[in-house]
Motif scaffolding. Structure first.
Motif, PDB file in Angstrom:
ATOM      1  N   ARG A  13      -6.010  -6.966  -2.193  1.00 18.94           N
ATOM      2  CA  ARG A  13      -6.416  -7.136  -0.798  1.00 18.94           C
ATOM      3  C   ARG A  13      -6.981  -5.838  -0.253  1.00 18.94           C
ATOM      4  NH1 ARG A  13      -1.116  -6.690   2.978  1.00 18.94           N
ATOM      5  NH2 ARG A  13      -0.103  -4.969   1.881  1.00 18.94           N
ATOM      6  N   ARG A  14      -7.414  -5.866   0.989  1.00 20.85           N
ATOM      7  CA  ARG A  14      -7.880  -4.725   1.763  1.00 20.85           C
ATOM      8  C   ARG A  14      -8.827  -3.821   0.969  1.00 20.85           C
ATOM      9  NH1 ARG A  14      -5.873  -3.683   6.540  1.00 20.85           N
ATOM     10  NH2 ARG A  14      -5.907  -1.418   6.267  1.00 20.85           N
ATOM     11  N   TYR A  93       3.095   2.136   0.695  1.00 22.67           N
ATOM     12  CA  TYR A  93       2.866   2.720   2.023  1.00 22.67           C
ATOM     13  C   TYR A  93       3.872   2.152   3.018  1.00 22.67           C
ATOM     14  CZ  TYR A  93       0.689   3.291   6.628  1.00 22.67           C
ATOM     15  OH  TYR A  93       0.448   3.595   7.948  1.00 22.67           O
ATOM     16  N   HIS A  94       4.657   3.018   3.609  1.00 24.43           N
ATOM     17  CA  HIS A  94       5.542   2.619   4.700  1.00 24.43           C
ATOM     18  C   HIS A  94       6.156   3.871   5.317  1.00 24.43           C
ATOM     19  CE1 HIS A  94       8.970   3.442   2.064  1.00 24.43           C
ATOM     20  NE2 HIS A  94       8.397   2.684   1.147  1.00 24.43           N
ATOM     21  N   ASP A 144      -5.217   9.989   1.485  1.00 26.93           N
ATOM     22  CA  ASP A 144      -4.976   9.754   2.913  1.00 26.93           C
ATOM     23  C   ASP A 144      -5.276  11.049   3.642  1.00 26.93           C
ATOM     24  OD1 ASP A 144      -3.528   9.584   5.505  1.00 26.93           O
ATOM     25  OD2 ASP A 144      -2.741   7.701   4.689  1.00 26.93           O
ATOM     26  N   VAL A 189      -8.042   5.705   9.334  1.00 24.53           N
ATOM     27  CA  VAL A 189      -7.816   4.277   9.524  1.00 24.53           C
ATOM     28  C   VAL A 189      -9.066   3.519   9.084  1.00 24.53           C
ATOM     29  CG1 VAL A 189      -7.515   2.437  11.199  1.00 24.53           C
ATOM     30  CG2 VAL A 189      -6.088   4.458  11.327  1.00 24.53           C
ATOM     31  N   ALA A 193      -3.891  -1.639   9.670  1.00 20.77           N
ATOM     32  CA  ALA A 193      -2.973  -2.532   8.960  1.00 20.77           C
ATOM     33  C   ALA A 193      -2.133  -3.292   9.967  1.00 20.77           C
ATOM     34  CB  ALA A 193      -2.076  -1.731   8.022  1.00 20.77           C
ATOM     35  N   ASP A 196       1.257  -1.918  11.769  1.00 19.71           N
ATOM     36  CA  ASP A 196       1.496  -0.495  11.524  1.00 19.71           C
ATOM     37  C   ASP A 196       1.564   0.293  12.827  1.00 19.71           C
ATOM     38  OD1 ASP A 196       1.828   1.870   9.985  1.00 19.71           O
ATOM     39  OD2 ASP A 196      -0.297   2.309  10.206  1.00 19.71           O
ATOM     40  N   GLU A 202      -2.912   2.480  18.523  1.00 24.34           N
ATOM     41  CA  GLU A 202      -4.255   2.339  17.983  1.00 24.34           C
ATOM     42  C   GLU A 202      -5.284   2.969  18.919  1.00 24.34           C
ATOM     43  OE1 GLU A 202      -5.063  -1.732  17.115  1.00 24.34           O
ATOM     44  OE2 GLU A 202      -3.523  -1.891  15.557  1.00 24.34           O
TER      45      GLU A 202
END
Length: 248
Positions: A13-14, A93-94, A144, A189, A193, A196, A202
């Motif tokens: 995905r993504r 990722y978290h 990142d 970004v 997500a 997130d 945002e």
């Protein structure tokens, strides 16, 4: 243009899916991996076949603390067809809240985000050195921007593992020179997500981004494909894909 066989990890995905689709549109053969999202990865494969790719294979590739045997098994299946390039997109990722850090979870982050790419590149290095790509073998690691400054509170473990990956870009570039280029792309970004950030977070993030918007998955796919296929005199570099966020 010669057709290459390219491995894309975490293609379910993504960004992983966007990279796979961009490479498929260019007519390359693909090997796509997943950890748990098999159905999503097979959907990516179907989309790539529709886009133009001649051959698309799907492989399970667990990247964890005890993943050495699974990596060896996957490489054994991949090697016979050769690998001309690798995109290391698979990522864990978290948040890792500072007051609740757990050793086991930190080790899992490093296993997926740094150790896995290192081992996989090592095991496929001989194939990369005989790459059919015009500029020679090529590897791109997805990092990142916040792992190279501007750290986000609450993500210390994740960002430390991505900082290790950024260093790995330079180390592998030296290890594999001159036959294989190794570079990184470090997004800010690229499509928020889900869950997130809150809407207000945002908005504040975009206020600090000179471009005034988030990136798109398509932009990420095109950037990674360019670095992998066309940046023939670039190695050991990490390109920020962040709309200028890294300078604010």
């Amino acid at each position: 243009m010669s057709v290459a066989r390219i491995l894309v990890t975490g293609a379910s995905r993504r960004v992983g899916r966007a990279v796979a689709l961009e490479l498929a549109r260019k007519g390359h053969d693909l090997v796509l991996t997943y950890h748990t999202r098999e159905d999503d990865c097979r959907e990516t494969a179907d989309l790539c076949r529709t886009a133009a790719a001649r051959s698309v294979e799907v492989e399970v590739l667990p990247l964890a603390l005890d993943a050495e045997e699974s990596i060896e098994a996957a490489c054994h299946r991949i090697r016979p067809g050769g690998v001309d390039g690798i995109v290391h997109n698979a990522s864990r990722y978290h948040r890792t809240p500072f007051d609740a850090l757990q050793h086991s979870e930190l080790m899992r982050l490093f296993a997926v985000n740094a150790v896995g790419p290192l081992m996989l590149t090592s095991r496929l290095a001989s194939s990369l050195r005989s790459s059919r790509l015009p500029g020679g073998g090529s590897v791109v690691c997805l990092g990142d921007i916040h792992a190279s400054g501007l750290p986000r509170p609450g993500y210390a473990g994740y960002l430390a593992s991505k900082a290790a990956l950024h260093q790995l870009v330079q180390s592998l570039a030296r290890e594999l020179a001159p036959d294989v280029r190794v570079n990184g792309v470090a997004p800010g970004v690229v499509a928020f997500a889900p869950g997130d950030m809150s809407p207000s977070e945002e908005s504040r993030y975009l206020e600090r981004t000179p471009a005034g918007r988030s990136g798109t998955l398509e932009e990420a796919g095109r950037t990674v494909a360019w670095m992998l296929l066309d940046a023939h005199f670039v190695t050991g570099q990490v390109l920020n894909l962040c709309g200028g966020r890294s300078i604010r």
